[in-house]
Design a protein around this motif. Structure first.
Motif, PDB file in Angstrom:
ATOM      1  N   ASP A 191     -90.992  -1.226  21.156  1.00  0.00           N
ATOM      2  CA  ASP A 191     -91.058  -0.416  22.365  1.00  0.00           C
ATOM      3  C   ASP A 191     -92.373   0.364  22.466  1.00  0.00           C
ATOM      4  OD1 ASP A 191     -89.787   0.420  24.806  1.00  0.00           O
ATOM      5  OD2 ASP A 191     -89.533   2.387  23.882  1.00  0.00           O
ATOM      6  N   THR A 192     -92.813   0.992  21.381  1.00  0.00           N
ATOM      7  CA  THR A 192     -94.069   1.760  21.474  1.00  0.00           C
ATOM      8  C   THR A 192     -95.266   0.827  21.685  1.00  0.00           C
ATOM      9  OG1 THR A 192     -94.235   1.807  19.034  1.00  0.00           O
ATOM     10  CG2 THR A 192     -93.258   3.735  20.097  1.00  0.00           C
ATOM     11  N   LEU A 214     -95.222  -0.448  25.337  1.00  0.00           N
ATOM     12  CA  LEU A 214     -95.552   0.641  26.253  1.00  0.00           C
ATOM     13  C   LEU A 214     -97.061   0.884  26.264  1.00  0.00           C
ATOM     14  CD1 LEU A 214     -94.256   2.678  28.176  1.00  0.00           C
ATOM     15  CD2 LEU A 214     -94.056   4.265  26.248  1.00  0.00           C
ATOM     16  N   HIS A 217     -85.451  -0.716  32.278  1.00  0.00           N
ATOM     17  CA  HIS A 217     -86.212   0.528  32.414  1.00  0.00           C
ATOM     18  C   HIS A 217     -87.103   0.448  33.662  1.00  0.00           C
ATOM     19  CE1 HIS A 217     -85.324   2.614  28.514  1.00  0.00           C
ATOM     20  NE2 HIS A 217     -84.769   1.427  28.334  1.00  0.00           N
ATOM     21  N   GLU A 218     -88.190  -0.333  33.560  1.00  0.00           N
ATOM     22  CA  GLU A 218     -89.080  -0.466  34.719  1.00  0.00           C
ATOM     23  C   GLU A 218     -88.515  -1.433  35.761  1.00  0.00           C
ATOM     24  OE1 GLU A 218     -90.381  -0.365  31.478  1.00  0.00           O
ATOM     25  OE2 GLU A 218     -90.747   1.738  31.977  1.00  0.00           O
ATOM     26  N   ARG A 273     -88.870  11.367  28.867  1.00  0.00           N
ATOM     27  CA  ARG A 273     -87.914  10.303  28.524  1.00  0.00           C
ATOM     28  C   ARG A 273     -87.318   9.682  29.777  1.00  0.00           C
ATOM     29  NH1 ARG A 273     -87.963   9.596  22.686  1.00  0.00           N
ATOM     30  NH2 ARG A 273     -88.803  11.556  21.985  1.00  0.00           N
ATOM     31  N   HIS A 274     -86.850   8.458  29.588  1.00  0.00           N
ATOM     32  CA  HIS A 274     -86.154   7.706  30.641  1.00  0.00           C
ATOM     33  C   HIS A 274     -85.142   8.601  31.368  1.00  0.00           C
ATOM     34  CE1 HIS A 274     -84.230   4.085  32.357  1.00  0.00           C
ATOM     35  NE2 HIS A 274     -83.097   4.725  32.149  1.00  0.00           N
ATOM     36  N   THR A 283     -89.166   6.100  33.818  1.00  0.00           N
ATOM     37  CA  THR A 283     -88.439   4.909  33.383  1.00  0.00           C
ATOM     38  C   THR A 283     -88.612   4.656  31.884  1.00  0.00           C
ATOM     39  OG1 THR A 283     -90.310   3.549  34.053  1.00  0.00           O
ATOM     40  CG2 THR A 283     -88.508   3.768  35.625  1.00  0.00           C
ATOM     41  N   SER A 284     -89.758   5.042  31.333  1.00  0.00           N
ATOM     42  CA  SER A 284     -90.003   4.927  29.892  1.00  0.00           C
ATOM     43  C   SER A 284     -90.935   6.054  29.499  1.00  0.00           C
ATOM     44  CB  SER A 284     -90.722   3.620  29.521  1.00  0.00           C
ATOM     45  OG  SER A 284     -89.885   2.514  29.659  1.00  0.00           O
ATOM     46  N   SER A 310     -92.845   7.722  25.677  1.00  0.00           N
ATOM     47  CA  SER A 310     -92.893   7.811  24.219  1.00  0.00           C
ATOM     48  C   SER A 310     -94.244   8.372  23.819  1.00  0.00           C
ATOM     49  CB  SER A 310     -92.725   6.431  23.595  1.00  0.00           C
ATOM     50  OG  SER A 310     -92.907   6.492  22.189  1.00  0.00           O
ATOM     51  N   GLY A 355     -96.159   7.018  29.441  1.00  0.00           N
ATOM     52  CA  GLY A 355     -94.923   6.472  29.984  1.00  0.00           C
ATOM     53  C   GLY A 355     -95.134   5.797  31.322  1.00  0.00           C
TER      54      GLY A 355
END
Lengths: 342, 121
Positions: A208-209, A212, A221-222, A273-274, A290-291, A293, A303
């Motif tokens: 995820d990181t 992103l 999310h997106e 955060r989301h 949406t995301s 971090s 994000g």
């Protein structure tokens, strides 16, 4: 371990930051067997699939693969996927885990009556992703596979220790890398050989990181059925001059988007955060995160958010309400990570 | 003597000054810590008040005051190096010190062996 798309998945092995750094500087290995792939074959497959997907399949060569979407009639995103052209009349779409069952049912329904067959490779094929600048060296050292001549978004057949596999020069990290498809036992053998050669196993946290920082969207999310590629700024994956499901609605939404997906940077390390609300300085809500971090390589919190179009230009400043404070954020440009020589 | 809360903070009272942090178990659960919001020097807290926020790559968590008191010092080194909490949660990763702590408030907290047992569940 965490639940993801119906699967128990490792969030981390050695720690998210350590795994992230290894992928950026050396190489990391991801078990992505939760993702699903379908096999579609038949003389009617090109025409039938062209109606279902946003990718221009007529210009997709055998040996290549392409990113795009499965849309509903309203242009909402049912899934984002890469489709591989495996032969003149053979295709392999690779889809997200959480949407796989619905994708298969939808595609089966849409392809019905065409001269082609669709099957689910769930029980016969797995996938691992080897990602990072040392990918090609490790692939040669651990599996004896030379893929240096393989271009981005191309695939090849290869073998190691008597196992056959498909390798594509693709990934979800923003680094050089490959995805390897094979039957489950072969994938296990590849995993063991690569980790024995020193490749760092990586979990969903680093996945995820890394994605992103690279600026890639994550389904759920997106993207989801309420958003279309028009709002998500992904129209470049929907360019073709033939009808497909959702096209009319997509063009209408692109002409007048109600909101736009933008990347943002926060001032420091504190993350958004989301689900958190984007606000103007006067407190007016103008969007949603949406995301979000901490970006380990970028060195600050980053994000994605959907905001009203008047607040979407790069450099626009607004705030994210995290429930305790309004965090100042600035609309950024992609990629977050600017590498020398790219 | 170090005492622990059910919310995974630790507090150590020595010579009238109490040092506060999050437990080693808490940092393990949180994973890599990327941000900490520290309390303000001079701030008066009651037992259970939010004292700060710790964020990891996984989640954000409130830190609660294990006892009432006044914030005397904060560990500003954590602002640029929050990973110190991962490396040494119960020593160099301390978050703040409190003065005016009533020692009887610590009587209800867990001893190291009780806390170790608590974390097994």
């Amino acid at each position: 371990m965490v639940e993801f798309g119906g699967w128990d998945m490792p969030l981390q092995y050695a720690g998210v930051l350590a795994e992230h750094a290894r992928v950026r500087t050396a190489a990391g290995l991801f078990d992505t067997s939760h993702m699903d792939a379908f096999w579609i074959e038949g003389r009617g497959s090109l025409d039938a699939l062209s109606r279902v997907l946003t990718q221009d399949l007529r210009t997709l060569a055998v040996g290549a693969c392409r990113y795009g979407f499965l849309l509903n009639e309203e242009a909402g995103v049912r899934d984002d996927l890469i489709i591989y052209r495996m032969g003149k009349h053979a295709w392999m779409p690779v889809v997200n885990a959480g949407t796989a069952h619905a994708d298969f049912a939808w595609m089966e329904q849409q392809l019905a009556g065409s001269d082609c067959k669709i099957s689910d490779l769930r029980n016969s094929q797995c996938k691992i992703d080897l990602q990072g600048p040392e990918t090609m060296t490790l692939l040669a050292d651990a599996l004896g596979i030379d893929a240096t001549g393989l271009r981005r978004f191309r695939w090849m057949r290869a073998s190691f220790d008597g196992h056959d596999c498909i390798i594509s020069r693709t990934g979800y990290t923003g680094e050089d890398g490959i995805e390897l498809y094979a039957e489950p036992r072969a994938v296990e053998a590849a995993w063991l050989a690569l980790t024995a050669a020193g490749v760092q196993p990586c979990g969903l946290g680093a996945r995820d990181t890394l994605r992103l920082e690279a600026g890639f969207p994550l389904y759920g999310h997106e993207l989801d059925t309420s958003t279309s590629p028009a709002e998500a700024n992904l129209m470049r994956y929907c360019q073709k001059d033939e009808p497909f499901i959702g096209r009319k609605a997509l063009l209408r939404r692109a002409a007048k988007p109600a909101e736009l997906l933008v990347p943002f940077r926060l001032e420091g390390r504190q993350t958004a955060r989301h689900g958190q609300t984007v606000k103007r300085a006067d407190g007016t809500p103008i969007g949603r995160v949406t995301s979000g971090s901490y970006g380990p390589t970028v060195g600050q919190a980053i994000g994605f958010a959907y905001v009203t179009p008047d607040a979407a230009a790069p450099g626009t400043q607004w705030f994210i309400d995290n429930g305790r404070a309004l965090l100042p954020a600035t609309v950024a440009t992609l990629p977050f990570l600017k590498k020398e020589g790219r | 003597m170090t005492r622990y809360t059910a919310d995974h903070e630790w507090i150590r009272l020595e010579g009238g000054i109490a040092t506060v942090g999050i437990s080693n178990h808490a940092q393990e659960e949180l994973g890599d810590i990327t941000y900490i919001e520290l309390p303000t020097v001079g701030q008066t807290l009651k037992h259970g008040d939010t004292l700060g926020v710790v964020e990891s790559v996984k989640a954000a968590s409130d830190i609660f005051a294990p006892a009432g008191g006044t914030v005397a010092t904060v560990n500003t080194a954590l602002e640029d190096a929050p990973e110190t909490i991962n490396a040494a949660a119960e020593s160099d990763g301390w978050i703040c010190t409190l003065t005016g702590v009533d020692p009887t408030e610590l009587a209800d907290l867990m001893t190291p062996s009780q806390y170790a047992e608590f974390c097994k569940d």
